[in-house]
Design a protein around this motif. Structure first.
Motif: not given
Length: 256
Positions: A155-174
């Protein structure tokens, strides 16, 4: 081959199997089903093995019991996909997207690849036939079947994470994970064949068998983050059947 007695032999043939498979994606919190898809594959190839048995003959009626063991190694697989966010939406079917200050980053698809192999199989069957001539036997056969099934997947995917309302700590993690499972399944088999003697104590035969090993299933947790922030669970269910056409040679050790 007619007459009573023990026999043993070797065989080689061709198998064309079938595996009807369903793959599932579920949320790890409560196991809510998020997506399901169905597919099938048809592993084909050469098989070979040996058999041993005993026959009893009373006039034209021939009865017997036989066990065989076959090497196979045939395999196949399917691919499944849990869709990401559609245009204009944030969350996908299985995974959440990220909400930023002024916009959002959509969830991405999750891919599930599954491979299944029939490593080996065997049968223990009764035989019932008619000696249509003193040297030719036509018979039906049926009984127990068993086999080793190896299932593996990734299984493979990309987790899109970050605190709601914030654009500073956005991460795309394979993320990715894999698994492998081996199980022995028990089912049934049935078929028919024609066997004829060609020399003292020696016979050759052509035989067809249908084998049904029932259903194989499993599931495992992945590092993909599901909609509830719990792990995404992937699962599978497959029904395994096989068609076998094989040529064999037997030697009868003793008897009448």
């Amino acid at each position: 081959m007619t007459g009573s007695g023990f026999y043993a032999g070797l065989n080689v043939g061709y198998g064309w199997g079938g595996s009807a498979m369903t793959t599932d994606f579920a949320d790890g919190r409560g196991n809510a089903l998020l997506s399901s898809s169905a597919g099938s594959f048809d592993p084909r190839g050469v098989i070979g093995g040996g058999q041993i048995g005993y026959l009893w003959q009373r006039e034209m009626l021939v009865e017997g019991v036989e066990a065989d063991f076959q090497g196979s190694g045939r395999k196949g697989g399917i691919d499944a996909l849990c869709a990401g966010a559609p245009d204009g939406a944030r969350d996908g079917v299985c995974t959440p997207g990220h909400q930023g200050d002024n916009t959002f980053d959509p969830a991405l698809p999750v891919a599930f690849s599954l491979t299944q192999k029939l490593d080996w199989f065997g049968t223990v069957r009764g035989r019932l036939g008619v000696a249509v001539t003193p040297r030719v036997l036509f018979y039906g056969t049926g009984g127990l079947a068993y086999g080793g099934v190896v299932t593996s997947g990734n299984v493979s995917g990309i987790n899109v994470t970050g605190s709601p309302g914030s654009g500073d700590n956005l991460a795309f993690t394979p993320v990715a994970s894999s698994f492998s499972s081996t199980t022995t399944r028990v089912g049934w088999s049935a078929g028919a064949g024609l066997e004829g003697a060609f020399a003292d104590n020696w016979s050759a035969r052509l035989e067809y068998l249908y084998v049904d090993l029932g259903t194989v299933s499993g599931s495992f947790a992945t590092p993909v983050v599901a909609l509830s922030d719990a792990p995404l669970i992937v699962g599978y269910r497959s029904r395994i059947t096989d068609n076998i056409l094989r040529f064999g040679v037997n030697y009868r050790f003793s008897g009448t």
